[in-house]
Design a protein around this motif. Structure first.
Motif, short mmCIF file in Angstrom:
data_model
loop_
_atom_site.label_atom_id
_atom_site.label_comp_id
_atom_site.label_asym_id
_atom_site.label_seq_id
_atom_site.Cartn_x
_atom_site.Cartn_y
_atom_site.Cartn_z
N LEU A 241 0.82 -1.21 0.00
CA LEU A 241 0.00 0.00 0.00
C LEU A 241 0.86 1.26 0.00
O LEU A 241 0.54 2.25 -0.66
CB LEU A 241 -0.94 0.00 1.21
CG LEU A 241 -2.12 -0.97 1.16
CD1 LEU A 241 -2.89 -0.92 2.48
CD2 LEU A 241 -3.04 -0.66 0.00
N LYS A 242 1.96 1.22 0.72
CA LYS A 242 2.83 2.39 0.77
C LYS A 242 3.41 2.72 -0.60
O LYS A 242 3.63 3.90 -0.93
CB LYS A 242 3.96 2.15 1.77
CG LYS A 242 3.51 2.13 3.22
CD LYS A 242 4.68 1.86 4.16
CE LYS A 242 4.22 1.80 5.62
NZ LYS A 242 5.34 1.49 6.55
N THR A 243 3.64 1.70 -1.42
CA THR A 243 4.23 1.94 -2.75
C THR A 243 3.27 2.67 -3.68
O THR A 243 3.69 3.23 -4.70
CB THR A 243 4.67 0.62 -3.42
OG1 THR A 243 3.52 -0.17 -3.73
CG2 THR A 243 5.61 -0.16 -2.52
N ILE A 244 1.97 2.63 -3.35
CA ILE A 244 1.00 3.35 -4.18
C ILE A 244 0.37 4.52 -3.41
O ILE A 244 -0.71 4.99 -3.75
CB ILE A 244 -0.10 2.40 -4.72
CG1 ILE A 244 -0.75 1.58 -3.59
CG2 ILE A 244 0.46 1.48 -5.80
CD1 ILE A 244 -1.89 0.71 -4.06
N GLY A 245 1.08 4.98 -2.38
CA GLY A 245 0.71 6.22 -1.71
C GLY A 245 -0.29 6.12 -0.59
O GLY A 245 -0.83 7.14 -0.15
N ILE A 246 -0.56 4.92 -0.08
CA ILE A 246 -1.54 4.76 1.00
C ILE A 246 -0.82 4.37 2.29
O ILE A 246 -0.18 3.31 2.37
CB ILE A 246 -2.60 3.69 0.65
CG1 ILE A 246 -3.38 4.12 -0.59
CG2 ILE A 246 -3.54 3.45 1.82
CD1 ILE A 246 -4.36 3.08 -1.10
N LYS A 247 -0.93 5.25 3.31
CA LYS A 247 -0.24 5.01 4.58
C LYS A 247 -1.21 4.84 5.74
O LYS A 247 -0.80 4.45 6.83
CB LYS A 247 0.70 6.17 4.86
CG LYS A 247 1.79 6.33 3.80
CD LYS A 247 2.68 7.53 4.07
CE LYS A 247 3.72 7.69 2.97
NZ LYS A 247 4.60 8.87 3.21
N ASN A 248 -2.47 5.11 5.50
CA ASN A 248 -3.48 5.01 6.56
C ASN A 248 -4.29 3.73 6.35
O ASN A 248 -5.27 3.72 5.60
CB ASN A 248 -4.38 6.24 6.54
CG ASN A 248 -5.33 6.30 7.72
OD1 ASN A 248 -5.74 5.27 8.26
ND2 ASN A 248 -5.69 7.51 8.14
N SER A 249 -3.88 2.65 7.00
CA SER A 249 -4.53 1.35 6.80
C SER A 249 -5.99 1.33 7.24
O SER A 249 -6.84 0.78 6.53
CB SER A 249 -3.74 0.24 7.50
OG SER A 249 -2.45 0.14 6.95
N PRO A 250 -6.32 1.88 8.42
CA PRO A 250 -7.73 1.90 8.82
C PRO A 250 -8.63 2.64 7.83
O PRO A 250 -9.74 2.21 7.54
CB PRO A 250 -7.71 2.60 10.18
CG PRO A 250 -6.33 2.33 10.71
CD PRO A 250 -5.45 2.38 9.50
N GLN A 251 -8.14 3.75 7.30
CA GLN A 251 -8.90 4.50 6.30
C GLN A 251 -9.09 3.67 5.04
O GLN A 251 -10.17 3.64 4.45
CB GLN A 251 -8.20 5.81 5.97
CG GLN A 251 -8.95 6.68 4.96
CD GLN A 251 -8.16 7.90 4.52
OE1 GLN A 251 -6.95 7.98 4.74
NE2 GLN A 251 -8.83 8.86 3.91
N PHE A 252 -8.03 3.00 4.63
CA PHE A 252 -8.09 2.13 3.44
C PHE A 252 -9.12 1.03 3.64
O PHE A 252 -9.93 0.75 2.76
CB PHE A 252 -6.70 1.53 3.19
CG PHE A 252 -6.68 0.45 2.14
CD1 PHE A 252 -6.70 0.76 0.80
CD2 PHE A 252 -6.64 -0.90 2.51
CE1 PHE A 252 -6.68 -0.24 -0.17
CE2 PHE A 252 -6.62 -1.90 1.56
CZ PHE A 252 -6.64 -1.56 0.22
N LEU A 253 -9.11 0.41 4.80
CA LEU A 253 -9.99 -0.71 5.07
C LEU A 253 -11.46 -0.29 5.09
O LEU A 253 -12.34 -1.09 4.75
CB LEU A 253 -9.62 -1.34 6.41
CG LEU A 253 -10.14 -2.76 6.69
CD1 LEU A 253 -9.58 -3.74 5.67
CD2 LEU A 253 -9.75 -3.20 8.10
N SER A 254 -11.74 0.95 5.42
CA SER A 254 -13.13 1.42 5.53
C SER A 254 -13.63 2.08 4.25
O SER A 254 -14.77 2.56 4.20
CB SER A 254 -13.27 2.41 6.69
OG SER A 254 -12.50 3.58 6.44
N SER A 255 -12.79 2.10 3.21
CA SER A 255 -13.17 2.80 1.98
C SER A 255 -13.14 1.88 0.75
O SER A 255 -12.06 1.65 0.18
CB SER A 255 -12.23 3.99 1.74
OG SER A 255 -12.49 4.59 0.47
N PRO A 256 -14.29 1.36 0.32
CA PRO A 256 -14.33 0.57 -0.91
C PRO A 256 -13.78 1.33 -2.12
O PRO A 256 -13.09 0.75 -2.96
CB PRO A 256 -15.82 0.26 -1.07
CG PRO A 256 -16.35 0.29 0.32
CD PRO A 256 -15.60 1.40 0.99
#
Length: 213
Positions: free
Chosen positions: A100-115
């Motif tokens: 996820l970090k390689t594609i710019g996502i560092k907030n895992s909880p936010q990622f998990l809650s956002s389809p």
């Protein structure tokens, strides 16, 4: 006696009159919902034949990209956006935190809650892997390696499972290396199962990141 005769005669006439107004309901044997075609279209359903339903495949996506991503999503997590597996992989497509970090996502909880973010992440990772594997795709697409007809979507699916590096090792060994993930699933199986889909619109991009807007 005459009064009784008049009474019964009158009663019979009334009954006969009333009966003539009620005709038996005529059931239309012409099943309009099956075979009438007033607007030129053909009706197939509803049908009276059970096999017409038990043999249906719904939805049918052919080789469209939506079929590709939904097939992978179901394989990874049964399409569950909030799924976290025993190794900590996240979401519908089971991303690792480092990936996820390689594609710019560092907030895992936010990622998990956002389809929406998860769908964007899947496309971004495809774009990155397509760039990393562009030479492999160009060289091997359409060829048969280790009994598998190689396609772009199969290569990208294998990279989603095991990373671009594992895919390169597979082809470097001419398919003899049986590379697997931690659960024992081989990249070869992904290459075969998810081959033949249309991923042509994915633009190779080594710098692909997810827009958080």
């Amino acid at each position: 006696m005459r009064k009784k005769w008049y009474f019964y005669t009158t009663l019979a006439i009334i009954i006969a009159f009333l009966s003539s107004g009620f005709k038996p309901l005529k059931i239309d044997s012409n099943h309009w919902f099956l075979i009438k075609n007033p607007d030129g279209s053909q009706y197939l359903y509803p049908s009276q034949e059970q096999e017409d339903y038990t043999n249906l495949n719904i939805p049918f996506t052919g080789n469209l990209f939506i079929g590709f991503k939904e097939a992978i999503g179901f394989k990874e997590s049964q399409g569950k956006y909030r799924k976290i597996n025993s190794l900590g992989y996240l979401g519908k497509y089971q991303f690792g935190v480092e990936t996820l970090k390689t594609i710019g996502i560092k907030n895992s909880p936010q990622f998990l809650s956002s389809p929406k973010m998860q769908e964007k992440a899947f496309v971004a990772l495809l774009a990155k892997n397509k760039w990393l594997l562009r030479d492999i795709i160009e060289k091997y697409e359409g060829k048969v390696v280790s009994g598998i007809r190689i396609t772009e979507s199969g290569i990208l699916a294998a990279a989603h499972l095991g990373g671009a590096g594992s895919v390169k090792k597979f082809f470097k060994s001419n398919g003899s290396r049986y590379l697997r993930d931690a659960y024992g699933t081989s990249i070869r199986s992904y290459m075969k199962a998810f081959g033949g889909y249309d991923t042509s619109f994915i633009v190779p991009d080594n710098n692909a990141v997810v827009s958080l807007n």
